[in-house]
Design a protein around this motif. Structure first.
Motif, PDB file in Angstrom:
ATOM      1  N   SER A  68       0.805  -1.223   0.000  1.00  0.00           N
ATOM      2  CA  SER A  68       0.000   0.000   0.000  1.00  0.00           C
ATOM      3  C   SER A  68       0.839   1.275   0.000  1.00  0.00           C
ATOM      4  O   SER A  68       0.404   2.306  -0.519  1.00  0.00           O
ATOM      5  CB  SER A  68      -0.940   0.004   1.217  1.00  0.00           C
ATOM      6  N   ASP A  69       2.039   1.213   0.562  1.00  0.00           N
ATOM      7  CA  ASP A  69       2.850   2.427   0.674  1.00  0.00           C
ATOM      8  C   ASP A  69       4.200   2.324  -0.034  1.00  0.00           C
ATOM      9  O   ASP A  69       5.119   3.082   0.284  1.00  0.00           O
ATOM     10  CB  ASP A  69       3.103   2.753   2.160  1.00  0.00           C
ATOM     11  N   VAL A  70       4.310   1.416  -0.972  1.00  0.00           N
ATOM     12  CA  VAL A  70       5.632   1.226  -1.599  1.00  0.00           C
ATOM     13  C   VAL A  70       5.670   1.660  -3.048  1.00  0.00           C
ATOM     14  O   VAL A  70       6.707   1.575  -3.693  1.00  0.00           O
ATOM     15  CB  VAL A  70       6.071  -0.253  -1.496  1.00  0.00           C
ATOM     16  N   THR A  71       4.561   2.151  -3.572  1.00  0.00           N
ATOM     17  CA  THR A  71       4.546   2.587  -4.971  1.00  0.00           C
ATOM     18  C   THR A  71       4.133   4.045  -5.065  1.00  0.00           C
ATOM     19  O   THR A  71       3.420   4.579  -4.205  1.00  0.00           O
ATOM     20  CB  THR A  71       3.572   1.731  -5.807  1.00  0.00           C
ATOM     21  N   ALA A  72       4.565   4.686  -6.154  1.00  0.00           N
ATOM     22  CA  ALA A  72       4.321   6.126  -6.311  1.00  0.00           C
ATOM     23  C   ALA A  72       2.918   6.423  -6.808  1.00  0.00           C
ATOM     24  O   ALA A  72       2.388   7.513  -6.554  1.00  0.00           O
ATOM     25  CB  ALA A  72       5.353   6.714  -7.267  1.00  0.00           C
ATOM     26  N   ASN A  73       2.308   5.504  -7.551  1.00  0.00           N
ATOM     27  CA  ASN A  73       0.988   5.782  -8.116  1.00  0.00           C
ATOM     28  C   ASN A  73       0.243   4.464  -8.315  1.00  0.00           C
ATOM     29  O   ASN A  73       0.791   3.379  -8.144  1.00  0.00           O
ATOM     30  CB  ASN A  73       1.092   6.545  -9.436  1.00  0.00           C
ATOM     31  N   TRP A  74      -1.010   4.597  -8.725  1.00  0.00           N
ATOM     32  CA  TRP A  74      -1.849   3.413  -8.852  1.00  0.00           C
ATOM     33  C   TRP A  74      -1.398   2.503 -10.001  1.00  0.00           C
ATOM     34  O   TRP A  74      -1.608   1.294  -9.956  1.00  0.00           O
ATOM     35  CB  TRP A  74      -3.313   3.817  -9.042  1.00  0.00           C
ATOM     36  N   VAL A  75      -0.769   3.078 -11.023  1.00  0.00           N
ATOM     37  CA  VAL A  75      -0.295   2.265 -12.141  1.00  0.00           C
ATOM     38  C   VAL A  75       0.811   1.323 -11.671  1.00  0.00           C
ATOM     39  O   VAL A  75       0.795   0.107 -11.939  1.00  0.00           O
ATOM     40  CB  VAL A  75       0.215   3.160 -13.288  1.00  0.00           C
ATOM     41  N   ASN A  76       1.783   1.858 -10.947  1.00  0.00           N
ATOM     42  CA  ASN A  76       2.854   1.017 -10.410  1.00  0.00           C
ATOM     43  C   ASN A  76       2.305  -0.008  -9.429  1.00  0.00           C
ATOM     44  O   ASN A  76       2.768  -1.155  -9.380  1.00  0.00           O
ATOM     45  CB  ASN A  76       3.913   1.888  -9.713  1.00  0.00           C
ATOM     46  N   ALA A  77       1.319   0.419  -8.634  1.00  0.00           N
ATOM     47  CA  ALA A  77       0.727  -0.506  -7.659  1.00  0.00           C
ATOM     48  C   ALA A  77       0.045  -1.671  -8.363  1.00  0.00           C
ATOM     49  O   ALA A  77       0.160  -2.826  -7.936  1.00  0.00           O
ATOM     50  CB  ALA A  77      -0.273   0.244  -6.778  1.00  0.00           C
ATOM     51  N   ALA A  78      -0.669  -1.374  -9.467  1.00  0.00           N
ATOM     52  CA  ALA A  78      -1.345  -2.444 -10.205  1.00  0.00           C
ATOM     53  C   ALA A  78      -0.336  -3.401 -10.830  1.00  0.00           C
ATOM     54  O   ALA A  78      -0.525  -4.621 -10.821  1.00  0.00           O
ATOM     55  CB  ALA A  78      -2.250  -1.837 -11.284  1.00  0.00           C
ATOM     56  N   ALA A  79       0.748  -2.856 -11.389  1.00  0.00           N
ATOM     57  CA  ALA A  79       1.779  -3.707 -11.987  1.00  0.00           C
ATOM     58  C   ALA A  79       2.432  -4.587 -10.937  1.00  0.00           C
ATOM     59  O   ALA A  79       2.671  -5.785 -11.160  1.00  0.00           O
ATOM     60  CB  ALA A  79       2.821  -2.847 -12.685  1.00  0.00           C
ATOM     61  N   LEU A  80       2.732  -4.004  -9.772  1.00  0.00           N
ATOM     62  CA  LEU A  80       3.363  -4.788  -8.706  1.00  0.00           C
ATOM     63  C   LEU A  80       2.404  -5.849  -8.187  1.00  0.00           C
ATOM     64  O   LEU A  80       2.809  -6.986  -7.924  1.00  0.00           O
ATOM     65  CB  LEU A  80       3.794  -3.859  -7.573  1.00  0.00           C
ATOM     66  N   ARG A  81       1.124  -5.493  -8.041  1.00  0.00           N
ATOM     67  CA  ARG A  81       0.140  -6.474  -7.583  1.00  0.00           C
ATOM     68  C   ARG A  81       0.027  -7.630  -8.563  1.00  0.00           C
ATOM     69  O   ARG A  81      -0.082  -8.796  -8.150  1.00  0.00           O
ATOM     70  CB  ARG A  81      -1.220  -5.782  -7.417  1.00  0.00           C
ATOM     71  N   HIS A  82       0.094  -7.335  -9.851  1.00  0.00           N
ATOM     72  CA  HIS A  82       0.043  -8.403 -10.852  1.00  0.00           C
ATOM     73  C   HIS A  82       1.241  -9.332 -10.704  1.00  0.00           C
ATOM     74  O   HIS A  82       1.097 -10.557 -10.785  1.00  0.00           O
ATOM     75  CB  HIS A  82       0.013  -7.792 -12.250  1.00  0.00           C
ATOM     76  N   GLN A  83       2.418  -8.766 -10.487  1.00  0.00           N
ATOM     77  CA  GLN A  83       3.605  -9.597 -10.301  1.00  0.00           C
ATOM     78  C   GLN A  83       3.480 -10.467  -9.061  1.00  0.00           C
ATOM     79  O   GLN A  83       3.883 -11.643  -9.055  1.00  0.00           O
ATOM     80  CB  GLN A  83       4.851  -8.707 -10.201  1.00  0.00           C
ATOM     81  N   ILE A  84       2.929  -9.918  -8.017  1.00  0.00           N
ATOM     82  CA  ILE A  84       2.744 -10.708  -6.791  1.00  0.00           C
ATOM     83  C   ILE A  84       1.733 -11.818  -7.017  1.00  0.00           C
ATOM     84  O   ILE A  84       1.905 -12.955  -6.545  1.00  0.00           O
ATOM     85  CB  ILE A  84       2.298  -9.790  -5.632  1.00  0.00           C
TER      86      ILE A  84
END
Length: 711
Positions: A68-84
């Motif tokens: 929740s607090d490790v990405t700069a924006n929602w796009v990066n968060a979505a990409a990281l969530r997909h990788q996870i």
């Protein structure tokens, strides 16, 4: 000699096996029960239980990650969530799939945990980070596949494990550095190869042979072509190569992507579980038709027309057609900037257009560059007049109406589908594009008898879609992937090879096929020619001739066709001698041969594993009704995981690449007659004869093809 230990599962009993599958010789020592907690098998089971617990913990850690607090924006968060999510999926513990299948004890450390490595489908570590299972793709695992008595590779002991429904039930040891030990084949290895199969294709990670491993671990920098006889595992080798490359070059391939190309959707459904079982869930799969799906395919070409449209010469015809509209300017250019007019004479504009065309870059890229080149000529005049224009001025000039109109006139926009439509409809346009390439008869063969009114109204054929894809690439470059696996490649036309090659123009490829199984009118005759069309000339070609799937009696029977369909290929051999695996029976009633085929299917269903009834496409409907009347459920290819039914009714045209424990082949003569020519028919028959793992029953009422007569 190897030591075999076999302990029956106290709940489920001995491992199910086919009638011909050998099992390790049991050794029972009353003083030390191998299945007890402190016996060898008990200790291995304890390590398996601990490894599974560690894998569950690894997955739980991945699921608990807070981003929740490790990405700069929602796009990066979505990409990281997909990788996870991919990581979580890769860590799934498949209950009926062995987590590890082998063990290596290195020389001088046998019996010491420090030099012991368990080899499995994925890496597993404990809470302290210590490895409990080593990924089969890791360098330390390579000796499991390649070590031998002649070259032990520092391995003192190699242990293989046998499983029943996910429970460890047996092991077998090979002491590679013991001079007193005999060099014998592995019974567990043979049992795993012959294990009955139901549903989709399974991985061969526990049974990879040295010659297969060399192909699997080949570097990513070059393309590898595998000529593989039936049963040699070429498809499995290609899929395991994907898994290996993703392990060894994950960051690179994560950016560029990996694609598996198969002959049809049924085949892709059959192989779709192999990579997930190895922990790889991010690999795309497609057919050639899906790759080039720019238009809706509703038509079909005759074999002669399809062969011509698939000819490599069509690439140059299309290049000319795409560039047909390029013309020389007829007058000079005047650009108004403020109160001044800047003139570029016609001869200079002609030089710019001619020079751009001579560069032979893609049509669309050249059209985008042309306004800038013209604008640059204007800026040269501005500078000569004492002005100091910059890039912004050049961009503004390039966007003026005068420049846009000029570019539209001399380098008009091109729509790929409309260009192909015109090529197949307009005799004059085709004549200009095909001049000196196709003769008059070939041009007439290409032209539609009734030209459609537009792109949407055209009944495009599969070969037309490939032509449109070529035109698309001539206009705009097709994105390239990092690696492409092309299976059943012998059936592709030169233009289809080009379509696949565009998808790996800056990457590498693994090409899999068997020249003897080419069943299209345009099937390739040599791999060297195919690789050249793919854009990978001079690539390495490996040949696999030692079979592990098809019984020796069956492959020998099918090989009677080889001198007639592929005289240059070496005859395949098989490591499996299964007496009684082949039966050729004449129908008891020539007037109703279908009844004998149904009876043969019922007999095959008495055995364990899957059953495939392969027949000429024209006989599928009749056989389906006969099976229904007999109360026998059957599936279509690709549906094997949808029900509990074990019988699949397979049209001969879809049999390629599939395998079944028991195969019933209906009316070989009908399979041959169902093809447009005798050689293609015999190749189709060769495919059908080589789908069996445990047994083949051939049922016929019509005389068998004379090529099957004993040599």
């Amino acid at each position: 000699m190897p030591t075999h230990v076999h302990a029956p599962d106290p709940v489920s009993g001995p491992a199910p096996r086919s009638p011909h599958a050998p099992v390790p010789d049991p050794v029972h020592d009353p003083a030390s029960d191998p299945a007890s907690d402190d016996g060898p098998l008990g200790r291995e089971r304890a390590h398996l239980a601990a490894s599974r617990a560690a894998l569950r913990a690894m997955r739980a850690d991945a699921e608990a990650l807070d981003i929740s607090d490790v990405t700069a924006n929602w796009v990066n968060a979505a990409a990281l969530r997909h990788q996870i999510e991919l990581r979580i999926a890769a860590l799934a513990d498949l209950a009926h799939t062995p987590l590890f299948f082998g063990r290596l004890d290195y020389d001088g450390t046998a019996g010491e945990n420090a030099g012991r490595f368990y080899i499995g489908r994925r890496h597993v570590h404990d809470a302290a980070g210590e490895p409990m299972v080593i990924d089969w793709r890791a360098p330390v695992s390579q000796p499991f596949y390649r070590a031998s008595r002649a070259d032990p590779m520092d391995v003192a002991l190699r242990r293989r494990f046998g499983y029943t429904g996910g429970r460890l039930t047996a092991y077998e040891d090979e002491r590679l550095t013991d001079p007193a030990a005999a060099d014998t084949s592995s019974a567990l290895l043979r049992a795993e190869i012959e294990r009955p199969r139901v549903g989709p294709m399974r991985d061969i990670v526990a049974t990879i042979q040295p010659e297969q491993d060399e192909i699997v671990r080949a570097g990513i920098g070059g393309t590898v072509c595998v000529q593989g006889a039936p049963g040699t595992g070429k498809t499995a080798v290609g899929l395991h190569r994907v898994a290996y490359l993703l392990y060894a070059h994950r960051e690179r391939l994560a950016r560029s992507g990996v694609l598996v190309v198969g002959p049809n959707r049924s085949f892709l459904q059959y192989i779709e579980q192999v990579l997930p079982a190895l922990g790889e869930v991010g690999v795309a799969q497609a057919t050639v038709e899906e790759l080039v799906a720019h238009v809706e395919v509703r038509g079909e070409d005759s074999p002669a027309v399809a062969r011509l449209k698939g000819d490599a010469r069509m690439a140059e015809v299309l290049r000319r057609a795409v560039r047909d509209g390029i013309t020389a300017p007829t007058e000079g250019l005047v650009v108004v900037r403020g109160s001044r007019r800047w003139r570029v004479p016609v001869h200079e504009l002609e030089e710019i257009v001619t020079g751009t065309a001579a560069r032979d870059v893609r049509y669309g890229a050249a059209r985008e560059a042309l306004p800038q080149r013209i604008a640059h000529a204007v800026l040269v005049r501005m500078e000569a007049a004492g002005e100091a224009p910059d890039d912004r001025v050049q961009d503004a000039v390039a966007r003026t109406k005068a420049v846009k109109d000029l570019v539209k006139a001399v380098w008009p926009p091109v729509d790929p589908a409309r260009t192909v439509l015109r090529l197949l409809s307009d005799p004059a346009f085709l004549a200009r594009a095909a001049d000196g390439i196709l003769d008059a008869d070939e041009q007439r063969l290409l032209l539609w008898e009734r030209p459609p009114r537009g792109v949407r109204g055209a009944r495009w054929s599969p070969a037309d879609a490939v032509l449109i894809d070529e035109a698309h690439d001539l206009v705009q470059r097709t994105p390239s992937l990092g690696h492409v696996v092309l299976d059943e490649a012998q059936d592709l036309s030169p233009m289809q090879y080009r379509a696949v090659g565009r998808r790996c123009s800056t990457g590498s490829a693994t090409v899999l096929g068997d020249l003897a199984q080419g069943t299209t009118p345009w099937a390739t005759t040599t791999w060297e020619e195919a690789l050249a069309h793919l854009g990978k000339p001079g690539s390495r070609v490996e040949e696999l001739t030692r079979g592990f799937r098809v019984p020796r009696e069956v492959i020998a029977y099918a090989s009677r066709l080889l001198p007639h369909i592929a005289p240059g290929l070496a005859e395949a051999t098989s490591v499996r001698d299964s007496p009684g695996s082949l039966e050729v029976r004449a129908a008891s009633s020539p007037d109703s041969p279908t009844a004998d085929t149904v009876r043969a299917c019922l007999e095959a269903l008495e055995h364990e594993g899957s059953v495939g009834l392969i027949a000429a496409d024209a006989r599928i409907g009749e056989l389906g009704r006969a099976l229904a009347d007999a109360g026998v459920d059957c599936l279509a290819p690709g549906e094997e995981t949808s029900t509990e039914a074990r019988l699949t009714l397979v049209p001969a045209s879809l049999a390629k690449g599939l395998e079944y424990d028991w195969v019933v082949l209906d009316e070989p003569a009908a399979v041959v007659d169902g093809e447009p020519d005798g050689r293609t028919g015999l190749r189709r028959l060769y495919v059908a004869l080589t789908r069996a793992v445990s047994g083949l029953t051939v049922v016929h009422s019509a005389p068998l093809p004379e090529q099957l007569a004993a040599p």
